[in-house]
Design an enzyme around this catalytic site. Structure first.
Site, mmCIF file in Angstrom:
data_model
loop_
_atom_site.group_PDB
_atom_site.id
_atom_site.type_symbol
_atom_site.label_atom_id
_atom_site.label_comp_id
_atom_site.label_asym_id
_atom_site.label_seq_id
_atom_site.Cartn_x
_atom_site.Cartn_y
_atom_site.Cartn_z
ATOM 1 N N ASP A 1 -4.584 -2.294 -0.692
ATOM 2 C CA ASP A 1 -5.447 -1.725 -1.451
ATOM 3 C C ASP A 1 -5.176 -1.168 -2.752
ATOM 4 O OD1 ASP A 1 -7.305 -1.744 0.706
ATOM 5 O OD2 ASP A 1 -6.772 0.347 1.434
ATOM 6 N N ASP B 1 -5.994 11.411 -1.602
ATOM 7 C CA ASP B 1 -4.624 11.034 -1.573
ATOM 8 C C ASP B 1 -3.741 12.275 -2.150
ATOM 9 O OD1 ASP B 1 -4.086 7.883 -0.814
ATOM 10 O OD2 ASP B 1 -6.082 8.489 -1.905
ATOM 11 N N ASP C 1 -1.922 4.471 -3.130
ATOM 12 C CA ASP C 1 -3.009 4.570 -1.840
ATOM 13 C C ASP C 1 -2.118 4.849 -0.730
ATOM 14 O OD1 ASP C 1 -5.902 3.643 -1.213
ATOM 15 O OD2 ASP C 1 -4.745 3.103 0.618
ATOM 16 N N HIS D 1 -7.621 -1.873 4.337
ATOM 17 C CA HIS D 1 -7.114 -0.784 5.126
ATOM 18 C C HIS D 1 -5.479 -1.160 5.288
ATOM 19 C CE1 HIS D 1 -10.570 1.469 6.006
ATOM 20 N NE2 HIS D 1 -11.214 0.528 6.666
ATOM 21 N N GLU E 1 -1.526 5.838 3.353
ATOM 22 C CA GLU E 1 -2.067 5.673 4.804
ATOM 23 C C GLU E 1 -1.361 6.678 5.581
ATOM 24 O OE1 GLU E 1 -4.125 3.756 4.678
ATOM 25 O OE2 GLU E 1 -3.646 2.719 2.625
#
Length: 253
Positions: free
Chosen positions: A226, A163, A64, A221, A66
């Protein structure tokens, strides 16, 4: 899990690096797998506690990203957190963790919006590896974990297609980097969930957790948190008898 152009997510102790299925079309070929009703899911969940179904992969690599973000689109958007959990396909337990923050280059200063959304402060990305260095670190970790062995089957799992369909290829193209082949096939957990439950999780992770009666672990978040919540969802679905399949299109390498 997108906000504007899919803003980043995160929360973890500061500055550290941790090393600790067939295409969607395949889901439609042949007989259609029946959806798991609430009652059948409960019954399968009890039975699944003792015996999980045979999965198609030996390992699931939960990822995941960011990335940099603001109230208006940032170009280019850059990855600032890179977490991967190695999930055993037989036990659905986490066996190893890769995690690093990534230093953005084109927009090195994080915006207040990004920090408020993700929990990532400036000092957490300063002095961290660039994306090119992070990709090399991932390759080394995967080699150490025997994931590059052609006799070991594995697939990435993400909460959406962003992603690996947009973020990583887009940034690599901007930097003139090649995307490693193992990032070119993945399972979109939202699609897997909708196939099993018969409804699309419009609110992403929270909707899937609610549908499976799971509690949030850590902060929403947060990339690493996550990932853990994705792993929890996968384990619960497996305990209810679900077999995961690749949902991404087959990309020529």
């Amino acid at each position: 899990m997108r906000l504007l152009q899919r803003c980043v997510q995160i929360l973890l102790p500061a500055q550290r690096t941790v090393f600790s299925t067939e295409s969607l079309c395949g889901l439609c070929q042949g007989s259609v797998r029946p959806r798991l009703s609430s009652n059948s899911l409960v019954r399968a969940s009890v039975a699944g506690m003792a015996s999980l179904p045979q999965q198609r992969y030996q390992y699931f690599l939960v990822l995941d990203f960011e990335a940099t973000c603001n109230t208006t689109p940032i170009q280019p958007q850059e990855i600032i957190e890179f977490p991967i959990l190695k999930l055993n396909g037989q036990t659905m337990e986490i066996e190893s963790i890769f995690h690093t923050y990534v230093q953005p280059v084109y927009n090195p200063q994080l915006t207040p919006f990004c920090t408020e959304l993700t929990g990532i402060i400036q000092s957490m990305v300063e002095g961290q590896p660039t994306l090119q260095q992070a990709l090399q670190m991932v390759a080394e970790w995967m080699d150490k974990e025997n994931l590059l062995n052609p006799d070991v089957s594995s697939v990435f799992v993400t909460c959406g297609d962003w992603d690996l369909k947009k973020m990583l290829p887009g940034q690599c193209q901007h930097l003139g980097l090649q995307v490693p082949d193992y990032f070119k096939q993945w399972i979109n957990l939202k699609k897997a969930y909708s196939f099993a439950m018969g409804s699309w999780p419009k609110r992403g992770l929270p909707a899937m957790q609610e549908g499976l009666s799971l509690k949030q672990e850590g902060r929403l978040h947060s990339g690493i948190d996550d990932c853990r919540n994705i792993a929890n969802i996968m384990k619960e679905m497996a305990q209810r008898g679900f077999v995961f399949k690749q949902t991404s299109p087959r990309i020529e390498t």
